[in-house]
Write a protein that holds these residues in place. Structure first.
Motif, PDB file in Angstrom:
ATOM      1  N   SER A  49      -8.118   6.207  18.156  1.00  0.00           N
ATOM      2  CA  SER A  49      -8.966   5.160  18.695  1.00  0.00           C
ATOM      3  C   SER A  49      -8.541   4.787  20.103  1.00  0.00           C
ATOM      4  N   ALA A  50      -9.522   4.276  20.837  1.00  0.00           N
ATOM      5  CA  ALA A  50      -9.262   3.739  22.166  1.00  0.00           C
ATOM      6  C   ALA A  50      -9.000   2.243  22.033  1.00  0.00           C
ATOM      7  N   ILE A  51      -7.921   1.799  22.662  1.00  0.00           N
ATOM      8  CA  ILE A  51      -7.535   0.397  22.559  1.00  0.00           C
ATOM      9  C   ILE A  51      -7.595  -0.225  23.946  1.00  0.00           C
ATOM     10  N   THR A  79      -5.587  -5.823  20.169  1.00  0.00           N
ATOM     11  CA  THR A  79      -4.641  -5.543  19.089  1.00  0.00           C
ATOM     12  C   THR A  79      -5.286  -4.572  18.111  1.00  0.00           C
ATOM     13  N   ALA A  80      -4.592  -3.489  17.836  1.00  0.00           N
ATOM     14  CA  ALA A  80      -5.131  -2.483  16.922  1.00  0.00           C
ATOM     15  C   ALA A  80      -3.969  -1.683  16.352  1.00  0.00           C
ATOM     16  N   LEU A  81      -4.265  -0.532  15.820  1.00  0.00           N
ATOM     17  CA  LEU A  81      -3.279   0.379  15.246  1.00  0.00           C
ATOM     18  C   LEU A  81      -2.524  -0.308  14.105  1.00  0.00           C
ATOM     19  N   ALA A  82      -3.263  -0.750  13.082  1.00  0.00           N
ATOM     20  CA  ALA A  82      -2.653  -1.423  11.943  1.00  0.00           C
ATOM     21  C   ALA A  82      -1.897  -0.418  11.085  1.00  0.00           C
ATOM     22  N   LEU A 103       0.863   7.664  22.103  1.00  0.00           N
ATOM     23  CA  LEU A 103       1.606   6.729  22.928  1.00  0.00           C
ATOM     24  C   LEU A 103       2.724   7.418  23.699  1.00  0.00           C
ATOM     25  N   ALA A 104       2.833   8.709  23.500  1.00  0.00           N
ATOM     26  CA  ALA A 104       3.843   9.510  24.217  1.00  0.00           C
ATOM     27  C   ALA A 104       5.254   9.034  23.927  1.00  0.00           C
ATOM     28  N   ILE A 134      -6.173   2.474  26.552  1.00  0.00           N
ATOM     29  CA  ILE A 134      -5.405   3.674  26.215  1.00  0.00           C
ATOM     30  C   ILE A 134      -5.970   4.262  24.923  1.00  0.00           C
ATOM     31  N   THR A 135      -5.754   5.536  24.758  1.00  0.00           N
ATOM     32  CA  THR A 135      -6.225   6.212  23.555  1.00  0.00           C
ATOM     33  C   THR A 135      -5.024   6.686  22.741  1.00  0.00           C
ATOM     34  N   VAL A 136      -5.005   6.287  21.504  1.00  0.00           N
ATOM     35  CA  VAL A 136      -3.972   6.746  20.589  1.00  0.00           C
ATOM     36  C   VAL A 136      -4.533   7.956  19.853  1.00  0.00           C
TER      37      VAL A 136
END
Length: 407
Positions: A190-192, A197-200, A220-221, A279-281
């Motif tokens: 997903s793009a954040i 706030t994301a990536l639960a 996230l490198a 940013i895109t995870v």
């Protein structure tokens, strides 16, 4: 009417004298024993209460010894934690000195290695009677804490012992090694947006010592996956909080402007994007030990990252500066926890001492003789005894008066 067969006056005097002698014997017993209730015959109800309370006093003496032992054990651990904190602070000073390029970093690293060895020596020696509260890498159930006997709680249903739980605070530097991780609990692509706030991230199940957890967030490198091996006594909340700390530390090392926190409502780990742009995870996979109970990981020490500090290069210096902050906080938290428990044990010890004195005083008020009153009563009984003997003598002489009638 007078009779030589029945002397009523003597009988009355004799019964009176017996009563006086009985009271005197009781009074003399109180004086010799110091107790008004020396046995169950004297007063069965009061005697029974006093014996129960005396048994409690004996128990509280044992509890006092237990508290003294526990206090000494915790004091050793607290002192060692404070010493480790000071040594880590010295290491931080070395790391800061290594920031300057015109220094001999190899020699600074030698000093750091010596301080690291000293930390290991302090932690290894921090034991009292064979118990070390700074070592908690065992996988044996119950190794995560110890109980110090603190009190006996009596109620209508009986007596129960209460304890003060002392959690171990691992300051060892042994490395962790994750074991089998076969359960993928989720992933996201997903793009954040900036500030979002994301990536639960969610962990499930009941942790056991040796269970392994890992977050791989390739988008996230991160230069390395974030891992944690649960130790005995860890709850799911403990695992989540440890992973949050590790994720924030890894983000700081890799200079990625994101932050992680635990959602107080859902218990999930959430990431906030602070980069200033979206940013895109690409991948955010979360692994944990299999539901069947894989616990084959090696539990690491609380200062495991101490072995990764290497200031011989600029990148190593930058990474070390991030890591040392977390290590110092771990040592500070350990010392603070031990200090809090030690204070509680000291307070309980003072309370038990005062409670024991109060129980002894209560027992005394129930069974001890009032020596002033007893002394006065003895004097009075002695006078009554003398008068009783005199009265009996007079009564015994009464039949002699009848002889005069036959002269």
């Amino acid at each position: 009417m007078s009779s030589i067969l029945t002397n009523n006056g003597a009988m009355v005097a004799l019964q009176t004298l017996k009563s006086i002698n009985s009271n005197m014997a009781s009074t003399q017993s109180e004086i010799s024993t110091g107790k008004s209730v020396a046995n169950a015959k004297d007063n069965s109800a009061v005697w029974a209460i006093s014996k129960v309370m005396e048994a409690d006093v004996k128990g509280f003496k044992g509890i006092s010894d237990s508290l003294n032992l526990g206090q000494s054990t915790v004091a050793v651990a607290r002192q060692a934690s404070e010493t480790v904190t000071d040594l880590l602070t010295d290491i931080k000073g070395k790391i800061v000195a290594a920031q300057e390029e015109n220094v001999d970093r190899d020699k600074i690293q030698t000093d750091i290695d010596a301080l690291r060895d000293q930390i290991g020596a302090v932690v290894g020696a921090a034991q009292f009677n064979g118990l070390n509260l700074l070592a908690n890498t065992d996988t044996t159930a119950g190794s995560g804490s110890i109980n110090v006997l603190a009190s006996l709680d009596r109620s209508a249903s009986g007596v129960a012992a209460s304890d003060i739980s002392v959690a171990k605070q691992d300051l060892g530097s042994s490395a962790q090694a994750v074991g089998t991780r076969t359960t993928n609990t989720g992933g996201s692509n997903s793009a954040i947006a900036d500030g979002a706030t994301a990536l639960a991230i969610t962990f499930t199940g009941t942790p056991e010592a040796g269970m392994s957890y890992e977050v791989v967030a390739g988008g996230l490198a991160f230069s390395a996956p974030v891992q944690y091996v649960a130790r005995d006594g860890d709850t799911l909340g403990d695992v989540t909080n440890k992973m949050v700390d590790a994720l924030n530390e890894q983000a700081a090392i890799d200079e990625i402007d994101v932050s992680f926190a635990t959602n107080a409502t859902t218990g999930q780990i959430e990431m906030t994007n602070n980069t200033g742009s979206s940013i895109t995870v690409a991948t955010a996979d979360v692994f944990q030990s299999a539901a069947s109970g894989e616990s084959d990981g090696t539990v690491g020490g609380g200062l495991a990252n101490l072995a990764d500090i290497d200031v011989t290069s600029q990148s190593g210096v930058d990474e070390a500066l991030v890591r040392i902050e977390g290590l110092i906080q771990t040592a500070v938290d350990s010392a603070a926890n031990f200090g809090s428990v030690q204070g509680r044990i000291e307070t309980q010890s003072d309370f038990i001492s005062g409670l024991t004195d109060a129980l002894k005083s209560g027992i005394g008020s129930l069974v001890d003789a009032d020596m002033e009153e007893t002394s006065a009563r003895l004097q009075a009984l002695q006078v009554q005894q003398q008068l009783g003997v005199q009265a009996l003598s007079i009564a015994n002489q009464a039949p002699q008066q009848l002889l005069s009638l036959f002269r």
